[in-house]
Scaffold this active site. Structure first.
Site, PDB file in Angstrom:
ATOM      1  N   SER A   8       0.849  -1.186   0.000  1.00 11.72           N
ATOM      2  CA  SER A   8       0.000   0.000   0.000  1.00 11.72           C
ATOM      3  C   SER A   8       0.888   1.241   0.000  1.00 11.72           C
ATOM      4  O   SER A   8       2.075   1.171   0.328  1.00 11.72           O
ATOM      5  CB  SER A   8      -0.954   0.003   1.197  1.00 11.72           C
ATOM      6  OG  SER A   8      -0.238  -0.096   2.414  1.00 11.72           O
ATOM      7  N   GLU A  10       1.127   5.730   0.667  1.00 12.87           N
ATOM      8  CA  GLU A  10       0.568   6.973   1.184  1.00 12.87           C
ATOM      9  C   GLU A  10       0.933   8.124   0.257  1.00 12.87           C
ATOM     10  O   GLU A  10       2.078   8.258  -0.176  1.00 12.87           O
ATOM     11  CB  GLU A  10       1.102   7.272   2.585  1.00 12.87           C
ATOM     12  CG  GLU A  10       0.556   8.586   3.161  1.00 12.87           C
ATOM     13  CD  GLU A  10       1.142   8.927   4.508  1.00 12.87           C
ATOM     14  OE1 GLU A  10       0.682   8.337   5.503  1.00 12.87           O
ATOM     15  OE2 GLU A  10       2.050   9.784   4.570  1.00 12.87           O
ATOM     16  N   ASP A 102      -1.805  16.292  14.297  1.00  8.22           N
ATOM     17  CA  ASP A 102      -0.789  17.146  14.908  1.00  8.22           C
ATOM     18  C   ASP A 102      -1.377  18.488  15.298  1.00  8.22           C
ATOM     19  O   ASP A 102      -2.404  18.925  14.759  1.00  8.22           O
ATOM     20  CB  ASP A 102       0.367  17.378  13.928  1.00  8.22           C
ATOM     21  CG  ASP A 102       1.078  16.084  13.562  1.00  8.22           C
ATOM     22  OD1 ASP A 102       1.179  15.214  14.443  1.00  8.22           O
ATOM     23  OD2 ASP A 102       1.518  15.948  12.412  1.00  8.22           O
ATOM     24  N   PHE A 211      12.818  14.863   9.578  1.00  8.33           N
ATOM     25  CA  PHE A 211      11.520  14.203   9.716  1.00  8.33           C
ATOM     26  C   PHE A 211      11.538  13.254  10.913  1.00  8.33           C
ATOM     27  O   PHE A 211      10.622  13.230  11.746  1.00  8.33           O
ATOM     28  CB  PHE A 211      11.209  13.462   8.420  1.00  8.33           C
ATOM     29  CG  PHE A 211       9.779  13.038   8.256  1.00  8.33           C
ATOM     30  CD1 PHE A 211       8.790  13.442   9.127  1.00  8.33           C
ATOM     31  CD2 PHE A 211       9.421  12.211   7.192  1.00  8.33           C
ATOM     32  CE1 PHE A 211       7.466  13.051   8.964  1.00  8.33           C
ATOM     33  CE2 PHE A 211       8.108  11.811   7.013  1.00  8.33           C
ATOM     34  CZ  PHE A 211       7.131  12.220   7.902  1.00  8.33           C
ATOM     35  N   HIS A 260       3.538  -0.757   3.936  1.00  9.85           N
ATOM     36  CA  HIS A 260       2.914   0.523   3.590  1.00  9.85           C
ATOM     37  C   HIS A 260       4.017   1.547   3.353  1.00  9.85           C
ATOM     38  O   HIS A 260       4.795   1.847   4.263  1.00  9.85           O
ATOM     39  CB  HIS A 260       2.003   0.981   4.733  1.00  9.85           C
ATOM     40  CG  HIS A 260       1.223   2.216   4.426  1.00  9.85           C
ATOM     41  ND1 HIS A 260       0.196   2.243   3.517  1.00  9.85           N
ATOM     42  CD2 HIS A 260       1.320   3.485   4.925  1.00  9.85           C
ATOM     43  CE1 HIS A 260      -0.324   3.458   3.458  1.00  9.85           C
ATOM     44  NE2 HIS A 260       0.341   4.227   4.309  1.00  9.85           N
TER      45      HIS A 260
END
Length: 287
Positions: A8, A10, A102, A211, A260
């Site tokens: 999968s 994102e 967030d 990140f 993912h």
């Protein structure tokens, strides 16, 4: 012999014309992999709510992919949040990635909307009560920035599963053993829902380090040293492919059945990893 894992991806919604072209190029490039599902994020603080809805609807309608729309508790009342969920159902999208979200930009910490959901557990409960959605949630193999310990994260994940979530997608990590330890802790706590490891192909090592610092993902010193050498030698892309492929292979060897990928709307490296894993033998070049 381990079977091929389900894949999968994102994506994030575009905020400029150039970003729109990049998103659609990314979707086209990865659709041929036949992913189990794709997800589309919200911006920080829910800032891309409308853009997310437009991207979700377009991907579902034009590409025939199973889309899981991110939905957060940020800056919206319960009624407004459930109205957004309803709008997804009306266009045929019945998978939700339910997240707390967030804090809005500039805010010192996350604060619930006065009339909103106080946590992702409450959001999951409300979505499950509608009977209209398959609900995925976030999971954290290393402590969430707002959590004291991994044990606390495991306990909170169990609450989300008990509330009606059917699977969880993890924050990215750099060592397979990090995921395995978390998976074992979840199993010991009685969690039997699928836990899908989130994979971040390293497009920029400097960007990835920033990140990781925001997300609480620990960078092994040996990995930092290896990437630093690769960047200096002009081999960052080659090393990134090897590092990500090896991480995925280790996960598959350890019994992982789903992967993912956080694509950052940059499909090339993700597709190269998929090819290296033998999941799609013939891929055209995509920049």
């Amino acid at each position: 012999m381990s079977r091929a894992p389900r894949i999968s991806f994102e994506f994030f919604p575009p905020q400029t014309l150039d970003a729109s072209f990049r998103l659609w190029e990314t979707v086209q490039a990865l659709a041929s992999v036949k992913p189990e599902f794709v997800s589309v994020t919200y911006g920080a603080g829910g800032t891309t709510r409308k853009l997310t809805h437009e991207a979700v609807a377009t991907i579902h309608r034009n590409y025939g992919l199973n889309v899981a729309a991110h939905l957060t508790c940020v800056d919206a009342s319960r009624a407004e949040t459930l109205e957004i969920a309803q709008s997804y159902a009306e266009v045929g999208v019945t998978e939700i990635v339910a997240l707390r979200g967030d804090a809005p930009k500039g805010a010192a910490c996350w604060t619930p909307h006065p009339e909103g959901f106080a946590s992702s557990v409450e959001l999951v409960e409300a979505l499950a009560a509608t009977g209209r959605f398959r609900i995925r949630v976030g999971a954290y193999p290393e402590p969430h920035p707002d959590s004291p310990t991994t044990a606390a994260d495991v306990d909170f994940l169990k609450r989300k599963i008990d509330a009606g979530a059917t699977s969880a997608i993890t924050q990215f990590f750099f060592e397979a053993e990090t995921f395995f330890r978390f998976r074992d802790a979840c199993a010991a706590s009685g969690i039997d829902a699928p836990i899908i490891p989130g994979i971040l192909p390293v497009i920029s090592w400097e960007g990835t380090k920033k990140f990781a610092a925001r997300c609480g993902a620990k960078i092994p010193p040996r990995l930092d040293e290896a990437f630093t050498r690769a960047v200096g030698d002009g081999r960052e892309g080659v090393y990134a492919l090897a590092q990500c492929s090896q991480l995925c292979e280790r996960l598959i060897e350890g019994g992982v059945e789903d992967l993912h990928f956080y694509t950052l709307n940059r499909p090339h490296l993700t597709r190269e990893v998929v090819r290296a894993l033998g999941l799609q033998p013939a891929l055209e070049h995509v920049a």
